[in-house]
Design a protein around this motif. Structure first.
Motif, short mmCIF file in Angstrom:
data_model
loop_
_atom_site.label_atom_id
_atom_site.label_comp_id
_atom_site.label_asym_id
_atom_site.label_seq_id
_atom_site.Cartn_x
_atom_site.Cartn_y
_atom_site.Cartn_z
N SER A 82 2.94 -17.75 -21.10
CA SER A 82 2.32 -17.69 -19.77
C SER A 82 1.81 -19.05 -19.32
N THR A 83 1.13 -19.74 -20.22
CA THR A 83 0.60 -21.07 -19.90
C THR A 83 1.72 -22.04 -19.57
N ASN A 84 2.76 -22.03 -20.39
CA ASN A 84 3.91 -22.91 -20.16
C ASN A 84 4.65 -22.54 -18.87
N ALA A 85 4.66 -21.24 -18.55
CA ALA A 85 5.33 -20.79 -17.33
C ALA A 85 4.67 -21.39 -16.10
N ARG A 86 3.35 -21.30 -16.05
CA ARG A 86 2.58 -21.87 -14.93
C ARG A 86 2.80 -23.38 -14.84
N ASN A 87 2.75 -24.06 -15.97
CA ASN A 87 2.93 -25.52 -15.98
C ASN A 87 4.32 -25.91 -15.47
N THR A 88 5.33 -25.13 -15.84
CA THR A 88 6.70 -25.41 -15.39
C THR A 88 6.81 -25.37 -13.88
N VAL A 89 6.21 -24.35 -13.29
CA VAL A 89 6.31 -24.20 -11.83
C VAL A 89 5.55 -25.32 -11.12
N VAL A 90 4.36 -25.63 -11.59
CA VAL A 90 3.57 -26.69 -10.97
C VAL A 90 4.32 -28.02 -11.02
N GLU A 91 4.99 -28.29 -12.12
CA GLU A 91 5.68 -29.57 -12.30
C GLU A 91 7.02 -29.64 -11.57
N LYS A 92 7.75 -28.54 -11.53
CA LYS A 92 9.14 -28.59 -11.06
C LYS A 92 9.43 -27.81 -9.79
N PHE A 93 8.60 -26.79 -9.48
CA PHE A 93 8.97 -25.87 -8.40
C PHE A 93 7.84 -25.65 -7.39
N SER A 94 7.09 -26.69 -7.10
CA SER A 94 6.01 -26.55 -6.12
C SER A 94 6.54 -26.79 -4.71
N LEU A 95 5.84 -26.22 -3.73
CA LEU A 95 6.19 -26.42 -2.33
C LEU A 95 6.07 -27.89 -1.95
N LYS A 96 5.07 -28.57 -2.48
CA LYS A 96 4.89 -29.99 -2.20
C LYS A 96 6.10 -30.80 -2.67
N LYS A 97 6.55 -30.56 -3.89
CA LYS A 97 7.70 -31.29 -4.43
C LYS A 97 8.95 -31.02 -3.59
N MET A 98 9.15 -29.75 -3.23
CA MET A 98 10.32 -29.40 -2.43
C MET A 98 10.26 -30.06 -1.06
N THR A 99 9.09 -30.09 -0.43
CA THR A 99 8.94 -30.70 0.88
C THR A 99 9.16 -32.21 0.81
N ASP A 100 8.63 -32.84 -0.22
CA ASP A 100 8.84 -34.29 -0.40
C ASP A 100 10.34 -34.60 -0.50
N GLU A 101 11.04 -33.83 -1.33
CA GLU A 101 12.47 -34.07 -1.54
C GLU A 101 13.27 -33.76 -0.28
N THR A 102 12.84 -32.73 0.46
CA THR A 102 13.52 -32.37 1.71
C THR A 102 13.38 -33.49 2.74
N LEU A 103 12.18 -34.01 2.89
CA LEU A 103 11.95 -35.11 3.84
C LEU A 103 12.76 -36.35 3.47
N SER A 104 12.83 -36.64 2.18
CA SER A 104 13.62 -37.79 1.72
C SER A 104 15.09 -37.62 2.09
N TYR A 105 15.58 -36.39 1.97
CA TYR A 105 16.97 -36.12 2.31
C TYR A 105 17.19 -36.21 3.81
N TYR A 106 16.24 -35.70 4.58
CA TYR A 106 16.31 -35.82 6.04
C TYR A 106 16.43 -37.30 6.44
N GLN A 107 15.61 -38.12 5.83
CA GLN A 107 15.63 -39.56 6.14
C GLN A 107 16.94 -40.20 5.74
N LYS A 108 17.48 -39.77 4.62
CA LYS A 108 18.74 -40.32 4.14
C LYS A 108 19.88 -40.08 5.13
N ILE A 109 20.02 -38.85 5.61
CA ILE A 109 21.14 -38.55 6.50
C ILE A 109 20.89 -39.05 7.93
N ASN A 110 19.63 -39.41 8.21
CA ASN A 110 19.28 -39.84 9.56
C ASN A 110 19.29 -41.38 9.68
N SER A 111 19.46 -42.04 8.56
CA SER A 111 19.37 -43.50 8.56
C SER A 111 20.65 -44.16 9.11
#
Length: 394
Positions: free
Chosen positions: A365-394
């Motif tokens: 359970s502890t490792n499960a929570r840590n995995t999501v915080v590190e790899k599958f957070s909304l913040k991480k996804m939004t950061d990566e999405t914005l970077s991709y938006y900038q890449k195709i818009n450049s």
């Protein structure tokens, strides 16, 4: 890289007071839109639904027009009839083209005089077709097209929807896939494109363990449509075996009931387990969090997924999970480290293992929570999405 100031999301689902009963796509775009708006980026959302609606908030403008086939009942009838007659196939496809033309016109009105930097759409029903004439960089995010669901998971799909998706991918250049497994499937159907992997993310502030959890002892929770595709029958079969050894065990179904539900309820009655199995129906995210927080074990016996949003939500709640041996689940769960992976016949023994070994359950359970915080957070996804938006818009 160019600053992204104005983003257009095109979707047929957007979770709100006007569209409550939506699938994962609607929840995803609501979360993404709000996450982008929180960063003071202007987000426009366009779509179609049974009833038109508008939402206006700071940095967020949502405009849904009436669904083409609800507005023109004759076209709905013709779509149904022509889809069943092979020699009318071309006319069937023409009806979908007319829907696209209708949405193009409505989209043009909504986006007039708006300086849009980038557009994102979903893959199913090929809705990106309506963005092609805008001459703005656009992205298709692969949530689960009918083409993929039909070929790999056995879902029934209207020919017209498959047709729209093929046309959409033929012209698309920028594709976001949500898992490595998802990319393999999409590539096999639609060929080589500029694929970019961005795992889905969730709000780990919403999906977090409560301070004083009240766990239901020996409880097994299932979340998702109560369907064969999601493995609801496997969950019940496993529970029956568990109950033979743990009389206090209970099974809890959270999700929309389907025609399979009646079959399951008959089997429950045959085994005299009516007091041990609960069907909650479909619940909103807050209610899901409250219910899952009571679980001792959460199972995911799905027979096919493009990602596993419900899985990471459960893991973020710091719960031990047992999931099917799917390629996509193995991108999230490492067996014995942050969860358990099981074949259909192994679910009962894996659950019993967690019931009997609380130290192991807590470790997972502890490792499960840590995995999501590190790899599958909304913040991480939004950061990566914005970077991709900038890449195709450049």
């Amino acid at each position: 890289m160019k600053q992204i100031n104005n983003i257009l999301l095109i979707t047929k689902e957007f979770q709100s007071d006007f569209q409550k009963n939506v699938g994962g796509t609607g929840v995803f775009y609501k979360n993404l839109a709000e996450s982008l708006a929180d960063r003071e980026i202007n987000v426009l959302v366009f779509g179609s639904a049974k009833k038109p609606f508008d939402i206006q908030k700071k940095y967020l403008s949502v405009h849904f027009v009436k669904d083409y086939f609800k507005k023109y009942f004759l076209m709905e009838l013709l779509r149904s009839v022509t889809g069943k007659i092979s020699f009318l196939e071309k006319f069937h496809y023409k009806i979908y083209d007319l829907e696209a033309e209708y949405l193009k016109k409505e989209l043009s009105k909504f986006t007039a005089n708006k300086n849009i930097d980038v557009i994102e759409t979903h893959d199913w029903e090929g809705i990106s077709r309506i963005a092609e004439d805008l001459k703005i960089p656009y992205i298709i995010r692969c949530h689960g097209s009918w083409s993929v669901l039909s070929r790999f998971f056995g879902y029934g799909a209207a020919k017209g929807k498959i047709y729209c998706e093929k046309k959409a991918f033929d012209n698309a250049e920028n594709i976001i896939t949500v898992s490595q497994s998802n990319e393999k499937m999409v590539r096999e159907i639609f060929g080589n494109k500029d694929y970019n992997l961005i795992y889905n993310g969730i709000d780990t502030g919403l999906y977090k363990p409560p301070q004083n959890p009240e766990t239901i002892s020996k409880s097994i929770f299932f979340v998702g449509n109560v369907s064969t595709e999601k493995g609801a029958d496997t969950a019940l079969d496993a529970f029956i075996k568990v109950h033979e050894k743990e009389n206090e065990a209970t099974l809890h179904f959270i999700g929309k009931e389907t025609e399979l539900s009646e079959q399951l309820k008959r089997k429950i009655a045959e085994n005299q387990l009516e007091n041990n199995v609960i069907f909650y129906g479909k619940k909103n995210p807050d209610e899901v969090v409250k219910l899952l927080s009571k679980a001792e074990v959460i199972v995911f016996p799905s027979r096919g997924e493009t990602f596993g949003l419900a899985l990471i939500e459960a893991m973020a709640l710091e719960k031990p999970v047992v999931c099917a041996n799917l390629e996509v689940f193995s991108e999230i769960v490492s067996d014995g480290i942050n969860g358990l992976i099981a074949s259909e016949s192994e679910f009962s023994e894996k659950v019993l293992e967690l019931f009997s070994d609380r130290n192991k359950a807590m470790h997972l359970s502890t490792n499960a929570r840590n995995t999501v915080v590190e790899k599958f957070s909304l913040k991480k996804m939004t950061d990566e999405t914005l970077s991709y938006y900038q890449k195709i818009n450049s």
